[in-house]
Design a protein around this motif. Structure first.
Motif, PDB file in Angstrom:
ATOM      1  N   GLY A 127      30.694  34.714  48.921  1.00 45.78           N
ATOM      2  CA  GLY A 127      31.130  34.600  50.307  1.00 45.78           C
ATOM      3  C   GLY A 127      31.778  35.880  50.806  1.00 45.78           C
ATOM      4  N   VAL A 128      32.514  36.544  49.929  1.00 41.69           N
ATOM      5  CA  VAL A 128      33.145  37.811  50.313  1.00 41.69           C
ATOM      6  C   VAL A 128      32.082  38.858  50.622  1.00 41.69           C
ATOM      7  N   VAL A 129      31.054  38.930  49.772  1.00 42.54           N
ATOM      8  CA  VAL A 129      29.970  39.888  49.991  1.00 42.54           C
ATOM      9  C   VAL A 129      29.272  39.601  51.313  1.00 42.54           C
ATOM     10  N   PHE A 130      29.018  38.311  51.600  1.00 42.36           N
ATOM     11  CA  PHE A 130      28.386  37.943  52.867  1.00 42.36           C
ATOM     12  C   PHE A 130      29.260  38.341  54.048  1.00 42.36           C
ATOM     13  N   ALA A 131      30.575  38.124  53.932  1.00 41.86           N
ATOM     14  CA  ALA A 131      31.491  38.458  55.021  1.00 41.86           C
ATOM     15  C   ALA A 131      31.522  39.966  55.264  1.00 41.86           C
ATOM     16  N   VAL A 132      31.553  40.753  54.188  1.00 38.17           N
ATOM     17  CA  VAL A 132      31.554  42.213  54.321  1.00 38.17           C
ATOM     18  C   VAL A 132      30.280  42.673  55.014  1.00 38.17           C
ATOM     19  N   ASN A 133      29.156  42.141  54.575  1.00 34.42           N
ATOM     20  CA  ASN A 133      27.873  42.513  55.175  1.00 34.42           C
ATOM     21  C   ASN A 133      27.826  42.159  56.650  1.00 34.42           C
ATOM     22  N   THR A 134      28.233  40.932  56.989  1.00 38.26           N
ATOM     23  CA  THR A 134      28.181  40.479  58.377  1.00 38.26           C
ATOM     24  C   THR A 134      29.079  41.322  59.272  1.00 38.26           C
ATOM     25  N   ALA A 135      30.299  41.593  58.812  1.00 40.55           N
ATOM     26  CA  ALA A 135      31.246  42.357  59.619  1.00 40.55           C
ATOM     27  C   ALA A 135      30.756  43.785  59.855  1.00 40.55           C
ATOM     28  N   LEU A 136      30.233  44.424  58.815  1.00 44.36           N
ATOM     29  CA  LEU A 136      29.782  45.806  58.958  1.00 44.36           C
ATOM     30  C   LEU A 136      28.556  45.901  59.862  1.00 44.36           C
TER      31      LEU A 136
END
Length: 411
Positions: free
Chosen positions: A253-262
Motif C-alpha cells: 500500500g505504501v508503494v502504491f501511495a508513493v506511485n500515485t502521489a508522484l
C-alpha cells in the motif's frame, strides 16, 4: 500548475473536461481496488462465480472494442464518452439488484464495456478539443487527474467501508452519482466547428487501413509489451514484497501511495520536460528506467529490516520515474499518430493492446512469480526494453499521410 493555455472561448471547455476527468477518476478509485469485495457484498455471489463472471465480462468488452472505434468515428469521441459514463452510472445503480447470476453477468458486461470504451473516446475527445502542444498539455493533465482522482476515490471508499455493511450500498450510489455528474460535465463541452467526425464511409475508413499502418502496428505492439511493466505494480509487486522480501503487507500500500502521489503531482511538469525531445525517444527512455527499477527489485531480497524498507521506497521512486517519463510521450504519440477522421478506430486498436495485456497479465505474472524472483524481473525487463526498441523504430518511421489513398470502408 497552470491549466492548459487556450483562447478565452476554449477555456470553459478545458475546465469542464478537467472537472469531468477528475470525477470519472474518483469513481474508478472507489471501484477498482474493491471490485471483488464490492460485487460480493452487493450481489451475494461466491468469489469464484464473481471472478469467472468478471473474466467473461472482460472478454466481452475486449470483443466490443472494434465496434467502439467505429462508433467514435461516426458519432465523435464526446458522444461515446458521454454514453460510456451514462452506462456506468446506470450499471452501478443496478448492481444492488443484480442478485441473480445472469443479472450480475449483464451488469458486469456493461461496466466492462463502458470502462474500456472510456479511454479511446476520452482521448479522441482531447484530439477534437486541442491540437499540437495544447493537446499534449491536456493529455498530461488528464493523466495526472486520473492518478489523483484514483487516490482520492480509494480514500473515499475506505471511509465508506468504515461505516459497516451499508458502506457498499453507499459506494454503489456514489459511483452512480459520480459517473452521472461526469457525463453532464462532458455534455456541456463545446467543440470546434471543424472537429465533427467524418463519415465512416470516407477514404481509409476501415480497420484494414489501421492494420496496414506499419508505424501504428509498432506503437501498439510496443504498448502491449510495456503494459506488463504497468500491471506488475498491482499484480506481482504485492506478492513479491510480502513473500520474497519478508516485508509487512502494508508495504504494498505504501508503494502504491508513493506511485500515485508522484504521478499526480509530477505528471504535468515531467510531460512539459519530455515535450522537448522526440516522443518515441522519450517513451523509450522511460522503458530503460523501468528496466533499471526491475533490476533493482530483483536485488531487494538480499536486504533485511529497515534497509529493505528504505530500499523498496527508493526503487518505487525509480519505477515511478519510468512511468512518468514513458507515459507522457507514449500517449501523445498514439493520439498524434492517429488520423483525425479515423481516430476512433486507431485509438480503439491501441486500447486493445492495453486490454489484452491486462487480460493475460494475471496468468503470465502468476506463472513468473511461481518460477522465481529473477525470472519475474528478467522477463519484465526484457518486455519493456523490447517495447522501447520498437518505439525507437517507430520514431524513425515516417508518419502516415494525412490524406491516405482511398480504400473500401470495412468494419
Amino acid at each position: 500548475m497552470p491549466l492548459p493555455t487556450a483562447p478565452d472561448s476554449a477555456a470553459p471547455a478545458r475546465r469542464r473536461f478537467i472537472a469531468a476527468s477528475f470525477v470519472d477518476a474518483v469513481g474508478n478509485g472507489i471501484y477498482v481496488p474493491l471490485t471483488m469485495l464490492f460485487v460480493h457484498a452487493l450481489t451475494g455471489q461466491s468469489l469464484t462465480a464473481i471472478g469467472t463472471g468478471l473474466t467473461l465480462a472482460g472478454l466481452g468488452a475486449l470483443a466490443a472494442m472494434p465496434a467502439v472505434g467505429i462508433l467514435i468515428d461516426r458519432r465523435g469521441g464526446k458522444h461515446v464518452y458521454i454514453g460510456a459514463l451514462a452506462l456506468r452510472a446506470a450499471a452501478f445503480a443496478l448492481y444492488p439488484f443484480a442478485t441473480a447470476y445472469p443479472a450480475f453477468l449483464a451488469v458486469a458486461l456493461v461496466v466492462a464495456i463502458a470502462m474500456w470504451a472510456s479511454a479511446p473516446s476520452q482521448q479522441s475527445l482531447i484530439g477534437d478539443m486541442a491540437q499540437g502542444a495544447e493537446r499534449d498539455r491536456l493529455l498530461a493533465w488528464n493523466r495526472s487527474l486520473r492518478n489523483g482522482g484514483m487516490g482520492f476515490g480509494a480514500l473515499a471508499a475506505a471511509g465508506m467501508l468504515a461505516v459497516g455493511d451499508g458502506g457498499y450500498l453507499a459506494a454503489a450510489l456514489a459511483l452512480a452519482g459520480s459517473f452521472a455528474a461526469a457525463a453532464v460535465l462532458v455534455a456541456r463541452i463545446p467543440l470546434r466547428a471543424n472537429s465533427a467526425p467524418r463519415p465512416a464511409t470516407g477514404p481509409g475508413g476501415g480497420y484494414r487501413t489501421v492494420l496496414a499502418d506499419r508505424r501504428y502496428r509498432r506503437l501498439t505492439a510496443a504498448n502491449f509489451l510495456i503494459g506488463f511493466g504497468y500491471t506488475a505494480q498491482a499484480i506481482a509487486m504485492p506478492v513479491f514484497l510480502t513473500r520474497d522480501t519478508g516485508l509487512p503487507d502494508a508495504m504494498a500500500g505504501v508503494v502504491f501511495a508513493v506511485n500515485t502521489a508522484l504521478v499526480a503531482g509530477l505528471g504535468v511538469p515531467v510531460a512539459r520536460l519530455m515535450s522537448r525531445i522526440p516522443r518515441g525517444r522519450g517513451a523509450a527512455l522511460g522503458t530503460a528506467v523501468f528496466a533499471l527499477s526491475f533490476a533493482a527489485f530483483a536485488c531487494l531480497p538480499a536486504l533485511e529490516g529497515t534497509a529493505a524498507a528504505i530500499a523498496v521506497i527508493a526503487v518505487a521512486v525509480v519505477y515511478t520515474a519510468g512511468e512518468l517519463i514513458h507515459s507522457a510521450p507514449a500517449e501523445s504519440l498514439a493520439v498524434h499518430a492517429a488520423p483525425d477522421h479515423m481516430r476512433g478506430r486507431y485509438l480503439s486498436v491501441y486500447q486493445l493492446s492495453w486490454s489484452l495485456c491486462r487480460t493475460l497479465a494475471p496468468m503470465l505474472l502468476g506463472f513468473l512469480l511461481d518460477a522465481g524472483t529473477w525470472q519475474l524481473w528478467t522477463a519484465l525487463g526484457a518486455a519493456v526494453l523490447t517495447g522501447g526498441l520498437i518505439l525507437l523504430r517507430a520514431d524513425r518511421s515516417p508518419a502516415p499521410s494525412p490524406h491516405p489513398a482511398p480504400v473500401p470502408a470495412t468494419a
